[in-house]
Design a protein around this motif. Structure first.
Motif, PDB file in Angstrom:
ATOM      1  N   MET A   1      -9.957 -13.377 -14.368  1.00 40.78           N
ATOM      2  CA  MET A   1     -10.537 -13.139 -13.045  1.00 40.78           C
ATOM      3  C   MET A   1     -10.105 -11.769 -12.527  1.00 40.78           C
ATOM      4  O   MET A   1      -8.940 -11.407 -12.619  1.00 40.78           O
ATOM      5  CB  MET A   1     -10.081 -14.220 -12.061  1.00 40.78           C
ATOM      6  N   THR A   2     -11.058 -11.005 -11.991  1.00 36.62           N
ATOM      7  CA  THR A   2     -10.764  -9.687 -11.443  1.00 36.62           C
ATOM      8  C   THR A   2     -10.000  -9.824 -10.131  1.00 36.62           C
ATOM      9  O   THR A   2     -10.393 -10.563  -9.239  1.00 36.62           O
ATOM     10  CB  THR A   2     -12.068  -8.906 -11.195  1.00 36.62           C
ATOM     11  N   LYS A   3      -8.903  -9.096 -10.020  1.00 35.60           N
ATOM     12  CA  LYS A   3      -8.108  -9.151  -8.805  1.00 35.60           C
ATOM     13  C   LYS A   3      -8.753  -8.327  -7.695  1.00 35.60           C
ATOM     14  O   LYS A   3      -9.342  -7.274  -7.946  1.00 35.60           O
ATOM     15  CB  LYS A   3      -6.697  -8.609  -9.068  1.00 35.60           C
ATOM     16  N   THR A   4      -8.633  -8.809  -6.457  1.00 33.72           N
ATOM     17  CA  THR A   4      -9.048  -8.043  -5.294  1.00 33.72           C
ATOM     18  C   THR A   4      -8.049  -6.920  -5.085  1.00 33.72           C
ATOM     19  O   THR A   4      -6.835  -7.132  -5.122  1.00 33.72           O
ATOM     20  CB  THR A   4      -9.092  -8.931  -4.032  1.00 33.72           C
ATOM     21  N   ARG A   5      -8.567  -5.702  -4.856  1.00 28.10           N
ATOM     22  CA  ARG A   5      -7.687  -4.551  -4.652  1.00 28.10           C
ATOM     23  C   ARG A   5      -7.523  -4.293  -3.157  1.00 28.10           C
ATOM     24  O   ARG A   5      -8.520  -4.100  -2.454  1.00 28.10           O
ATOM     25  CB  ARG A   5      -8.278  -3.317  -5.343  1.00 28.10           C
ATOM     26  N   VAL A   6      -6.275  -4.279  -2.705  1.00 31.28           N
ATOM     27  CA  VAL A   6      -5.962  -4.074  -1.288  1.00 31.28           C
ATOM     28  C   VAL A   6      -5.031  -2.875  -1.175  1.00 31.28           C
ATOM     29  O   VAL A   6      -4.007  -2.803  -1.864  1.00 31.28           O
ATOM     30  CB  VAL A   6      -5.301  -5.324  -0.676  1.00 31.28           C
ATOM     31  N   LEU A   7      -5.390  -1.921  -0.308  1.00 31.61           N
ATOM     32  CA  LEU A   7      -4.632  -0.674  -0.210  1.00 31.61           C
ATOM     33  C   LEU A   7      -4.169  -0.432   1.223  1.00 31.61           C
ATOM     34  O   LEU A   7      -4.931  -0.610   2.178  1.00 31.61           O
ATOM     35  CB  LEU A   7      -5.496   0.487  -0.693  1.00 31.61           C
ATOM     36  N   THR A   8      -2.900  -0.021   1.358  1.00 28.18           N
ATOM     37  CA  THR A   8      -2.311   0.262   2.667  1.00 28.18           C
ATOM     38  C   THR A   8      -1.506   1.546   2.592  1.00 28.18           C
ATOM     39  O   THR A   8      -0.681   1.719   1.690  1.00 28.18           O
ATOM     40  CB  THR A   8      -1.376  -0.884   3.104  1.00 28.18           C
ATOM     41  N   GLY A   9      -1.722   2.441   3.556  1.00 27.43           N
ATOM     42  CA  GLY A   9      -0.949   3.673   3.659  1.00 27.43           C
ATOM     43  C   GLY A   9       0.005   3.616   4.838  1.00 27.43           C
ATOM     44  O   GLY A   9      -0.322   3.045   5.874  1.00 27.43           O
ATOM     45  N   ILE A  10       1.196   4.198   4.670  1.00 24.93           N
ATOM     46  CA  ILE A  10       2.207   4.212   5.725  1.00 24.93           C
ATOM     47  C   ILE A  10       2.529   5.666   6.042  1.00 24.93           C
ATOM     48  O   ILE A  10       3.092   6.386   5.208  1.00 24.93           O
ATOM     49  CB  ILE A  10       3.496   3.481   5.290  1.00 24.93           C
ATOM     50  N   THR A  11       2.168   6.133   7.248  1.00 26.34           N
ATOM     51  CA  THR A  11       2.401   7.524   7.624  1.00 26.34           C
ATOM     52  C   THR A  11       3.889   7.772   7.825  1.00 26.34           C
ATOM     53  O   THR A  11       4.578   7.009   8.503  1.00 26.34           O
ATOM     54  CB  THR A  11       1.640   7.884   8.912  1.00 26.34           C
TER      55      THR A  11
ATOM     56  N   ASP B   1       0.565 -12.338  -3.581  1.00 30.61           N
ATOM     57  CA  ASP B   1      -0.589 -13.137  -3.983  1.00 30.61           C
ATOM     58  C   ASP B   1      -1.005 -12.736  -5.401  1.00 30.61           C
ATOM     59  O   ASP B   1      -1.355 -11.573  -5.644  1.00 30.61           O
ATOM     60  CB  ASP B   1      -1.745 -12.894  -3.002  1.00 30.61           C
ATOM     61  N   PRO B   2      -0.978 -13.664  -6.368  1.00 27.42           N
ATOM     62  CA  PRO B   2      -1.325 -13.305  -7.752  1.00 27.42           C
ATOM     63  C   PRO B   2      -2.774 -12.894  -7.935  1.00 27.42           C
ATOM     64  O   PRO B   2      -3.123 -12.296  -8.961  1.00 27.42           O
ATOM     65  CB  PRO B   2      -1.009 -14.589  -8.524  1.00 27.42           C
ATOM     66  N   ASN B   3      -3.619 -13.184  -6.949  1.00 28.67           N
ATOM     67  CA  ASN B   3      -5.033 -12.803  -7.046  1.00 28.67           C
ATOM     68  C   ASN B   3      -5.321 -11.432  -6.454  1.00 28.67           C
ATOM     69  O   ASN B   3      -6.470 -11.012  -6.386  1.00 28.67           O
ATOM     70  CB  ASN B   3      -5.899 -13.849  -6.331  1.00 28.67           C
ATOM     71  N   VAL B   4      -4.262 -10.746  -5.995  1.00 28.92           N
ATOM     72  CA  VAL B   4      -4.429  -9.458  -5.324  1.00 28.92           C
ATOM     73  C   VAL B   4      -3.637  -8.381  -6.053  1.00 28.92           C
ATOM     74  O   VAL B   4      -2.488  -8.603  -6.447  1.00 28.92           O
ATOM     75  CB  VAL B   4      -3.948  -9.548  -3.852  1.00 28.92           C
ATOM     76  N   GLN B   5      -4.257  -7.225  -6.253  1.00 30.00           N
ATOM     77  CA  GLN B   5      -3.533  -6.039  -6.720  1.00 30.00           C
ATOM     78  C   GLN B   5      -3.330  -5.142  -5.504  1.00 30.00           C
ATOM     79  O   GLN B   5      -4.288  -4.604  -4.954  1.00 30.00           O
ATOM     80  CB  GLN B   5      -4.306  -5.294  -7.803  1.00 30.00           C
ATOM     81  N   SER B   6      -2.079  -5.026  -5.070  1.00 28.43           N
ATOM     82  CA  SER B   6      -1.763  -4.278  -3.858  1.00 28.43           C
ATOM     83  C   SER B   6      -1.334  -2.850  -4.189  1.00 28.43           C
ATOM     84  O   SER B   6      -0.588  -2.616  -5.145  1.00 28.43           O
ATOM     85  CB  SER B   6      -0.635  -4.968  -3.080  1.00 28.43           C
ATOM     86  N   TYR B   7      -1.792  -1.922  -3.366  1.00 32.54           N
ATOM     87  CA  TYR B   7      -1.390  -0.518  -3.444  1.00 32.54           C
ATOM     88  C   TYR B   7      -0.770  -0.158  -2.096  1.00 32.54           C
ATOM     89  O   TYR B   7      -1.427  -0.257  -1.058  1.00 32.54           O
ATOM     90  CB  TYR B   7      -2.591   0.391  -3.702  1.00 32.54           C
ATOM     91  N   TYR B   8       0.495   0.265  -2.111  1.00 37.74           N
ATOM     92  CA  TYR B   8       1.167   0.712  -0.896  1.00 37.74           C
ATOM     93  C   TYR B   8       1.653   2.133  -1.137  1.00 37.74           C
ATOM     94  O   TYR B   8       2.339   2.402  -2.137  1.00 37.74           O
ATOM     95  CB  TYR B   8       2.356  -0.192  -0.557  1.00 37.74           C
ATOM     96  N   PHE B   9       1.307   3.034  -0.232  1.00 35.72           N
ATOM     97  CA  PHE B   9       1.725   4.413  -0.467  1.00 35.72           C
ATOM     98  C   PHE B   9       2.264   5.060   0.802  1.00 35.72           C
ATOM     99  O   PHE B   9       1.859   4.729   1.921  1.00 35.72           O
ATOM    100  CB  PHE B   9       0.573   5.244  -1.052  1.00 35.72           C
ATOM    101  N   LEU B  10       3.208   5.975   0.594  1.00 36.57           N
ATOM    102  CA  LEU B  10       3.739   6.781   1.681  1.00 36.57           C
ATOM    103  C   LEU B  10       2.758   7.916   1.925  1.00 36.57           C
ATOM    104  O   LEU B  10       2.577   8.791   1.071  1.00 36.57           O
ATOM    105  CB  LEU B  10       5.111   7.337   1.308  1.00 36.57           C
ATOM    106  N   ALA B  11       2.111   7.904   3.077  1.00 35.80           N
ATOM    107  CA  ALA B  11       1.039   8.865   3.372  1.00 35.80           C
ATOM    108  C   ALA B  11       1.639  10.167   3.886  1.00 35.80           C
ATOM    109  O   ALA B  11       1.470  10.551   5.046  1.00 35.80           O
ATOM    110  CB  ALA B  11       0.063   8.258   4.375  1.00 35.80           C
ATOM    111  N   ASP B  12       2.339  10.871   2.990  1.00 37.62           N
ATOM    112  CA  ASP B  12       3.067  12.058   3.435  1.00 37.62           C
ATOM    113  C   ASP B  12       2.179  13.289   3.600  1.00 37.62           C
ATOM    114  O   ASP B  12       2.516  14.195   4.379  1.00 37.62           O
ATOM    115  CB  ASP B  12       4.261  12.355   2.528  1.00 37.62           C
ATOM    116  N   PHE B  13       1.028  13.356   2.917  1.00 38.26           N
ATOM    117  CA  PHE B  13       0.070  14.427   3.235  1.00 38.26           C
ATOM    118  C   PHE B  13      -0.451  14.239   4.662  1.00 38.26           C
ATOM    119  O   PHE B  13      -0.594  15.196   5.422  1.00 38.26           O
ATOM    120  CB  PHE B  13      -1.116  14.415   2.260  1.00 38.26           C
ATOM    121  N   HIS B  14      -0.741  13.011   5.029  1.00 35.48           N
ATOM    122  CA  HIS B  14      -1.204  12.718   6.389  1.00 35.48           C
ATOM    123  C   HIS B  14      -0.144  13.095   7.421  1.00 35.48           C
ATOM    124  O   HIS B  14      -0.468  13.536   8.521  1.00 35.48           O
ATOM    125  CB  HIS B  14      -1.556  11.232   6.527  1.00 35.48           C
ATOM    126  N   ALA B  15       1.120  12.915   7.061  1.00 38.10           N
ATOM    127  CA  ALA B  15       2.202  13.212   8.003  1.00 38.10           C
ATOM    128  C   ALA B  15       2.187  14.671   8.439  1.00 38.10           C
ATOM    129  O   ALA B  15       2.531  15.000   9.581  1.00 38.10           O
ATOM    130  CB  ALA B  15       3.551  12.869   7.377  1.00 38.10           C
TER     131      ALA B  15
END
Length: 337
Positions: free
Chosen positions: A1-11, A34-48
């Motif tokens: 099963m294809t995982k849902t991709r969820v992305l969050t940036g932190i400034t 959640d095993p059905n989710v592939q999470s991406y968390y990144f430090l949004a330092d360009f945005h900073a």
């Protein structure tokens, strides 16, 4: 099963506070498991860099935020945790998207319009006075963050919905121009049940108001800040309304339903404000003691934080590099052989 991709940036422009934890960090870490989710968390330092030209503040904030998420239990074996600035494909994609993004779309961005309105209210002849290209074009950078990993869902506040719609517009335009479905059209996810905490002065807890309680502040400082929380003039013994009280709001955001209900009864019985503040401090201090210790250990070991982020960057670039190869080929920038 294809995982849902969820992305969050932190400034990376400030020190994480209780409001950040309750409103964003806690639900994000829970969702990452959640095993059905592939999470991406990144430090949004360009945005900073758009908001902050203090290099020491940006550098320290990056370390504080990374240490906070790790101390609170982010599973970096499951979630992909990285610095935006470690992914050179992001600014390259930003340029490609800039070349298909209509300037008129950027003219309608809320942050840009607000900056222009401030200039007009101040009577400046130049409506763009003080507005950088970073501020004007940052929705394109945000679109690149999202589209690079073909995120399906992007958790945001209501004020950020417009940027997800802009990312969808750029993705659709690129797909149309270059005749392929290169990009998934992302969806904004707004959770109205996520708690928004008030700060020391009763307004929303925000570094802009200078009314925050840092998440891992030292014990003595935590007590001092809790005692500064604004309350009314009701005396001990007089019933108090918990639903209009910042002390109760913060307590209930951390406590169980049973504990919150017991505290609600204390308010009905007329608990004194001094006692209420001491109870809140003791509860917060106990809840945060272990993660605070982990945080302090991480802050003293920047090499470990660096290694975690570099591993995350390797995983992110393992996706980003072949994606950019494909996109270069699509726009005519591929290699000759």
């Amino acid at each position: 099963m294809t995982k849902t991709r969820v992305l969050t940036g932190i400034t990376t422009t400030g020190t994480p506070h209780l409001g950040n934890y309750v409103g964003a960090i806690r639900p994000a870490i829970a969702a990452s498991q959640d095993p059905n989710v592939q999470s991406y968390y990144f430090l949004a330092d360009f945005h900073a860099l758009i908001k902050c030209q203090d290099p020491k503040r940006v550098q320290e904030s990056r370390r504080e935020i990374a240490a906070t998420w790790l101390a609170l239990g982010l599973d970096t074996d499951n979630a992909i945790f990285y610095r935006q600035s470690d992914i050179p494909e992001i600014p390259e994609l930003t340029w490609m998207l800039s070349c298909v993004c209509a300037k008129g779309l950027m003219n309608r961005a809320h942050a840009y319009k607000a900056a222009v309105a401030e200039n007009e209210e101040a009577g400046n002849q130049d409506p763009d006075k003080g507005i950088t290209m970073g501020l004007f074009g940052y929705p394109v950078l945000m679109a690149a963050d999202i589209l690079m990993f073909n995120a399906n869902k992007v958790p945001v506040g209501r004020d950020q919905i417009q940027h997800i719609e802009m990312a969808r517009d750029m993705a659709g335009r690129f797909n149309h121009l270059f005749k392929n479905n290169f990009f998934t059209l992302p969806e904004a996810v707004v959770d109205d049940k996520v708690a928004v905490l008030n700060g020391l002065d009763g307004r929303k807890m925000s570094k802009s108001y200078n009314n925050t309680i840092p998440l891992f502040v030292a014990e003595k400082k935590l007590l001092k800040l809790v005692r500064k929380i604004k309350t009314n003039s009701l005396e001990p013994g007089e019933p108090k309304d918990p639903d209009t009280c910042t002390l109760f709001q913060i307590y209930s955001a951390f406590a169980s339903a049973e504990e919150a209900e017991a505290m609600r009864q204390e308010y009905a019985n007329g608990i004194g404000w001094g006692d209420a503040k001491n109870r809140l401090f003791e509860y917060l201090n106990e809840q945060l003691r272990e993660p605070r210790e982990r945080y302090q250990a991480l802050m003293e070991d920047p090499g470990h934080i660096e290694s975690v982020l570099m591993k995350g960057a390797e995983r992110a670039r393992a996706e980003a590099a072949p994606t950019m190869d494909r996109l270069r080929q699509a726009v005519g920038l591929g290699r000759f052989v």
